[in-house]
Each structure stands twice: as C-alpha cells, then as structure tokens.
Design an enzyme around this catalytic site. Structure first.
Site, short mmCIF file in Angstrom:
data_model
loop_
_atom_site.label_atom_id
_atom_site.label_comp_id
_atom_site.label_asym_id
_atom_site.label_seq_id
_atom_site.Cartn_x
_atom_site.Cartn_y
_atom_site.Cartn_z
N ASP A 194 -8.08 -5.36 -0.35
CA ASP A 194 -8.60 -6.09 -1.72
C ASP A 194 -7.98 -7.67 -1.48
O ASP A 194 -8.74 -8.24 -1.84
CB ASP A 194 -7.77 -5.32 -3.29
CG ASP A 194 -7.96 -4.65 -2.90
OD1 ASP A 194 -7.33 -3.63 -3.79
OD2 ASP A 194 -9.45 -4.04 -3.10
N HIS A 215 0.97 -1.32 -0.05
CA HIS A 215 -0.15 -0.13 -0.47
C HIS A 215 0.62 1.58 0.00
O HIS A 215 1.82 1.21 0.97
CB HIS A 215 -1.21 -0.61 1.41
CG HIS A 215 -2.38 1.21 0.84
ND1 HIS A 215 -2.13 1.82 1.80
CD2 HIS A 215 -3.68 0.87 0.68
CE1 HIS A 215 -3.38 2.29 0.93
NE2 HIS A 215 -4.01 1.86 0.76
#
Ligand code: SDX
Length: 374
Positions: A311, A260
């Site tokens: 996700d 991320h």
C-alpha cells in the site's frame, strides 16, 4: 480442544490452497507457481486472472477468447447505474461498491444454478464489471455522467478511460496493468479469508464478495493505501517527514503502508511499486510525493525496522497519475476480485464449513437471579 492461537490467528494455517504462495522470510510471492515479479514484467492482468482461476497461463487462442468474453461483459445493467445515482455522493466509494455488488447479485440471471460453471460465469462477470462499477461510482460522485466501456482497450486502460473520459497514456495504462497484477491475490489475507468463510457455508458468490469488500475497506487492510496518501499530503515536503514520523511513533500511531502480518522483509510488490512511483513521477516532472515517500521510508525503517508493504508506494504512484485517493482501495478491489473469486471457486470445489473455536475467558457457571433481586 487444541491450544488457543495467538491474537489475530497469526501464523495459523487455516486450510490448504493451490493458488498463492508467500515466503514471508525471503519476500517471495507466487501465483500458481509463477513469481509475481515475472508476471509484473510480462503478463497482462487478464492473463493473471486466467492463471488464478485455471491454474495455468492461457495460450494465444484461450487468451484472445477470454479477453473477448470479458469485454462482452463489462457493461453494467441499467438498474445498477440507477442505483449508483441514488447513493449519497458523500458515501465512500468502497461502501458504494459493496452496495452495488450486493445489488448485482439480485439481478443475476441464473441465481439458482450454483454449479462451478455458473460460478465461473459469475466470476467472469464480476472481474469484467468491477472496473466499470468503480469508474461509474466515481463519475457520479463528481456529478458527471458515467463513461461506457470501450471494446478495444485492455481492462487496465479501459478503467482509466472510464474514469477520465479520455484514453490513458501508454505509460499510465502499463503502470495500471502492473498494479492490477501485483494486487491480484495474496493467500489468506483478511478479505480473501472472509470470502472463503462465507463460501464455505455454501452461500452465494455475491455474498462472499460483498463480505470481502467489507473486509478490504478497513484501514489495517486495503484501506491503508488511501491513508498513506493522506499522510503524504499532511507531511507536505520531504524535509518534514522525519519530525512527522517520529511524533507519530512517539504517540504510538501506526504509519500506514508499513508492516505486514506475513512479510518480515520487504514486500516484493513494494519493490516494484517503488520503481513505478519514481517512473510516473519522472514522467510527470513531479517527484515531490515520491521523495516524501522515500523520506518517510528512511525514518520508519531506521526507527521501527518496518518495511513498506503493497500500500505504501501505490499511493504516490496513483496520486501522480491523477487518481483521487478515495479510489485507491476500490482499485485494490478491481484487482483482488480475481483472487477472491479464485479462492471462492476453490472453496466450493473442495468444501468444508470453516468454523474455528474460541478459548472461553468469560465467567464460570452462574445461577439465575430474578429481576427483583438485581
Ligand atoms: C494489506 O495480509 C495481507 O496479505 C494483506 C495485504 C494483501 O495483499 O491482501 O498484503 C494487503 O493489507 C497490507 C497491510 C496494509 N495495512 C497497513 O499498512 C496498516 C499499517 N500496518 C499495521 O497496522 C500492521 O503492520 C499490520 C496490520 C499490517 C500487521 O499487523 P500485525 O501483524 O497484527 O502486527 P502488530 O499490529 O501486532 O504489530 C507488531 C509490532 C507492534 O509493536 P509493539 O506494539 O509490539 O511494540 O509492530 C508495530 C506494532 O506497534 N507495528 C507498527 C506498524 N505495524 C506494526 N508500528 C507503526 N506503524 C506500523 N505500520
């Protein structure tokens, strides 16, 4: 000119906002000051939408009125249902959603009115219609008739009802509600930033949201959850995870659902989604995809020191719930339309054109050369 920024605007503060706070070091996420873990445990998605837009949680009367307003707006105009019928079935649902939302803009009853009140009405229609849109797109892709929304179900439960043609179990309705709460907003992520850039030109909300859908579609952003499921299907069983991951890393491929730009520790949403994935798997008696996910996570963390993001575990959660993986990113959009519209409203309310500079790295001044001499 200021110093050139690192690629991808990493860690660049591109504006101010009162909507969402992320502590990437500690792994904390707040919507208008409320910890997303509290909201995931206690709030309905409808409450979170109200919070993102108005900056405070609604009281009982406000929430009841808002829920009734959403339910009165969730049906699609007939022209949009006709459009969906003409979209080639092989079209990815995110491309179909992008097309349908852009078309919705042409049907807006008060297009000329760009007041905050009119834009809040638009935002409310969009949040109400996104679940109906995504479900209708999927039903038509499957050669089925769209299912009309009911007025007695939550937004999360109605979405699953319109998708399947039958009421979801309380567990699935609750899991979908939590998933929508978790995906609602995330500061200046790529799709929200795209929406704000468009809104900052004082273009209309549908243009801003169409831009956001286009950004979310990408596999490095919202499109990752669908790719995670493809990875899990390709691996097939937990004992094959280590070899698969090591081969992918050796080939310098990205493991979808990991890493991320902001979180340097576990994404707090992944922590909750890991629990949801196990919960739905145990209820279904099908732990396979959860166990493959755990095996992948173990190797990626050990080999690359990367953490799962929002996700990664949403993929196995949705899959065991029987949701086709090409719908995972559209589900992300069904939730994120709330954050996108909150940021667009905030941008309109205190606007300045968003126009950064580029560090020029091209050739220095060159003289014109006539065509005959080239
Ligand atoms: C979302 O921004 C948001 O808030 C987004 C989001 C939201 O709620 O809106 O949180 C939702 O989009 C989550 C992210 C979903 N995307 C993916 O899961 C795709 C896979 N992840 C990566 O592509 C990557 O981690 C990004 C795109 C998410 C972030 O990439 P960065 O910050 O640009 O980092 P980078 O590409 O410069 O990578 C840094 C290093 C590199 O190693 P080196 O080449 O320097 O040795 O980490 C490695 C990368 O190779 N790396 C990965 C990796 N992610 C980073 N290696 C393997 N697999 C990965 N997934």
């Amino acid at each position: 000119m200021t110093q050139p920024n690192p690629a991808g605007l990493e860690d660049v503060v591109a504006g101010t906002s009162e909507i969402c706070f992320i502590d990437g070091k500690e792994g904390r996420l707040l919507y208008r000051g409320y910890d997303v873990r509290d909201l995931a445990e206690h709030a309905s998605f409808e409450e979170v939408v109200y919070l993102l837009w108005h900056g405070r949680l609604p009281n009982r009367a406000e929430l009841d009125a808002f829920v009734q307003q959403l339910r009165s707006l969730q049906a699609l105009p007939g022209q949009v249902l006709d459009l969906i019928q003409h979209i080639p079935p092989a079209t990815h649902p995110m491309a179909a959603l992008r097309t349908a939302v852009s078309y919705l803009g042409t049907l807006d009853p008060d297009q000329e009115d760009q007041s905050q009140e009119a834009n809040l009405r638009r935002a409310t229609r969009l949040v109400a219609q996104f679940p109906t849109l995504v479900a209708a797109i999927q039903r038509v892709r499957q050669g089925k008739e769209p299912v009309a929304p009911r007025r007695d179900l939550s937004l999360a439960a109605n979405f699953l009802y319109m998708l399947r043609g039958e009421e979801p179990s309380p567990l699935h309705a609750d899991v979908m509600n939590v998933a929508l709460v978790l995906h609602a907003d995330h500061e200046l992520n790529a799709s929200t930033f795209a929406a704000r850039v468009v809104a900052a030109t004082l273009s209309d909300m549908y243009s801003a949201i169409t831009a956001a859908i286009g950004a979310l579609k990408g596999p490095l952003h919202g499109g990752a959850n669908e790719q995670v499921m493809r990875t899990l299907l390709e691996i097939g069983s937990p004992d094959k995870a280590e070899a698969w991951v090591k081969e992918a890393l050796a080939a310098k491929r990205r493991i979808m659902g990991f890493g991320h730009r902001v979180y340097k520790t576990e994404d707090p949403r992944a922590t909750i989604l890991r629990r949801l994935s196990r919960k739905v798997a145990e209820a279904a008696g099908d732990l396979r995809w959860f166990e493959i996910s755990q095996a992948v996570e173990k190797v990626v963390t050990a080999e690359k020191g990367l953490y799962p993001n929002v996700d990664f575990y949403s993929a196995s959660t949705y899959y065991v719930m029987g949701i086709p993986f090409e719908l995972y990113t559209p589900i992300f959009a069904v939730s994120r339309i709330s954050g996108w519209t909150a940021h667009v409203l905030e941008q309109y309310a205190n606007n300045r054109l968003i126009r950064p500079r580029a560090e020029y790295t091209g050739p220095t001044r060159r003289e014109w050369v006539p065509l005959e001499q080239r």
